[in-house]
Design a protein around this motif. Structure first.
Motif, PDB file in Angstrom:
ATOM      1  N   UNK A  78       0.800  -1.218   0.000  1.00  0.00           N
ATOM      2  CA  UNK A  78       0.000   0.000   0.000  1.00  0.00           C
ATOM      3  C   UNK A  78       0.830   1.264   0.000  1.00  0.00           C
ATOM      4  N   UNK A  79       2.067   1.174   0.485  1.00  0.00           N
ATOM      5  CA  UNK A  79       2.958   2.332   0.521  1.00  0.00           C
ATOM      6  C   UNK A  79       4.235   2.122  -0.272  1.00  0.00           C
ATOM      7  N   UNK A  80       4.659   0.854  -0.412  1.00  0.00           N
ATOM      8  CA  UNK A  80       5.912   0.525  -1.077  1.00  0.00           C
ATOM      9  C   UNK A  80       5.692  -0.610  -2.067  1.00  0.00           C
ATOM     10  N   UNK A  81       6.231  -0.438  -3.271  1.00  0.00           N
ATOM     11  CA  UNK A  81       6.217  -1.495  -4.277  1.00  0.00           C
ATOM     12  C   UNK A  81       7.606  -2.118  -4.299  1.00  0.00           C
ATOM     13  N   UNK A  82       7.671  -3.441  -4.154  1.00  0.00           N
ATOM     14  CA  UNK A  82       8.931  -4.157  -4.235  1.00  0.00           C
ATOM     15  C   UNK A  82       8.983  -4.901  -5.556  1.00  0.00           C
ATOM     16  N   UNK A  83      10.027  -4.619  -6.330  1.00  0.00           N
ATOM     17  CA  UNK A  83      10.227  -5.267  -7.625  1.00  0.00           C
ATOM     18  C   UNK A  83      11.468  -6.146  -7.491  1.00  0.00           C
ATOM     19  N   UNK A  89      22.443 -12.985 -15.782  1.00  0.00           N
ATOM     20  CA  UNK A  89      23.661 -12.322 -15.312  1.00  0.00           C
ATOM     21  C   UNK A  89      23.446 -11.354 -14.162  1.00  0.00           C
ATOM     22  N   UNK A  90      22.208 -11.040 -13.832  1.00  0.00           N
ATOM     23  CA  UNK A  90      21.988 -10.002 -12.818  1.00  0.00           C
ATOM     24  C   UNK A  90      20.784 -10.311 -11.946  1.00  0.00           C
ATOM     25  N   UNK A  91      20.801  -9.708 -10.758  1.00  0.00           N
ATOM     26  CA  UNK A  91      19.654  -9.756  -9.857  1.00  0.00           C
ATOM     27  C   UNK A  91      19.278  -8.330  -9.510  1.00  0.00           C
ATOM     28  N   UNK A  92      17.986  -8.117  -9.366  1.00  0.00           N
ATOM     29  CA  UNK A  92      17.478  -6.775  -9.136  1.00  0.00           C
ATOM     30  C   UNK A  92      16.441  -6.835  -8.032  1.00  0.00           C
ATOM     31  N   UNK A  93      16.596  -5.988  -7.028  1.00  0.00           N
ATOM     32  CA  UNK A  93      15.639  -5.921  -5.931  1.00  0.00           C
ATOM     33  C   UNK A  93      15.477  -4.452  -5.565  1.00  0.00           C
ATOM     34  N   UNK A  94      14.344  -3.885  -5.897  1.00  0.00           N
ATOM     35  CA  UNK A  94      14.128  -2.449  -5.706  1.00  0.00           C
ATOM     36  C   UNK A  94      12.865  -2.217  -4.895  1.00  0.00           C
ATOM     37  N   UNK A  95      12.960  -1.350  -3.905  1.00  0.00           N
ATOM     38  CA  UNK A  95      11.797  -0.914  -3.142  1.00  0.00           C
ATOM     39  C   UNK A  95      11.486   0.509  -3.576  1.00  0.00           C
ATOM     40  N   UNK A  96      10.296   0.673  -4.117  1.00  0.00           N
ATOM     41  CA  UNK A  96       9.884   1.974  -4.639  1.00  0.00           C
ATOM     42  C   UNK A  96       8.850   2.558  -3.686  1.00  0.00           C
TER      43      UNK A  96
END
Length: 132
Positions: A78-83, A89-96
């Motif tokens: 509800x407040x943060x989107x986690x992608x 070759x890569x890993x991606x973890x982003x909190x928007x």
């Protein structure tokens, strides 16, 4: 760090910046391993996230080049989107952090040609609590 093409009026400024950068780097144990290019955390310069907030919706657009749709996971509280995404070759973890609270149950997501788009409806305003 050295800058040879200085303009005369900025010579002192550049010299001070160089001094500060060199002081910062003293004692720093910085190593570059050219063989460690197979896996990185984060997509670095290849990744870009935009948030568009209108009256009717909040739209998050993220570039995830080289990622297959099946390797993307999305979560929202509800407040943060986690992608979370990964490629060979890569890993991606982003909190928007979203600009305002959203109704995560109304979310829709599409992924096309390396571009992820997630659309949320804004959450209803909180109701007041009466104190008795």
């Amino acid at each position: 760090m050295r800058r040879d093409d200085r303009d005369e009026p900025f010579d002192d400024l550049f010299r001070e910046i160089e001094r500060m950068m060199n002081d910062m780097m003293k004692g720093a144990n910085v190593e570059f391993d050219s063989s460690a290019t197979t896996v990185e955390n984060g997509f670095g310069a290849d990744t870009h996230v935009d948030i568009h907030d209108t009256d009717d919706e909040i739209r998050v657009v993220a570039d995830l080049p080289g990622v297959e749709k099946k390797n993307i996971e999305l979560e929202c509280d509800g407040k943060t989107l986690t992608i979370s995404a990964r490629s060979d070759h890569r890993e991606y973890d982003e909190r928007v952090s979203l600009p305002r609270r959203v109704n995560e149950h109304t979310a829709s997501a599409t992924y096309n040609n390396g571009v992820l788009e997630v659309v949320f409806e804004p959450a209803e305003q909180s109701s007041g609590i009466s104190l008795e």
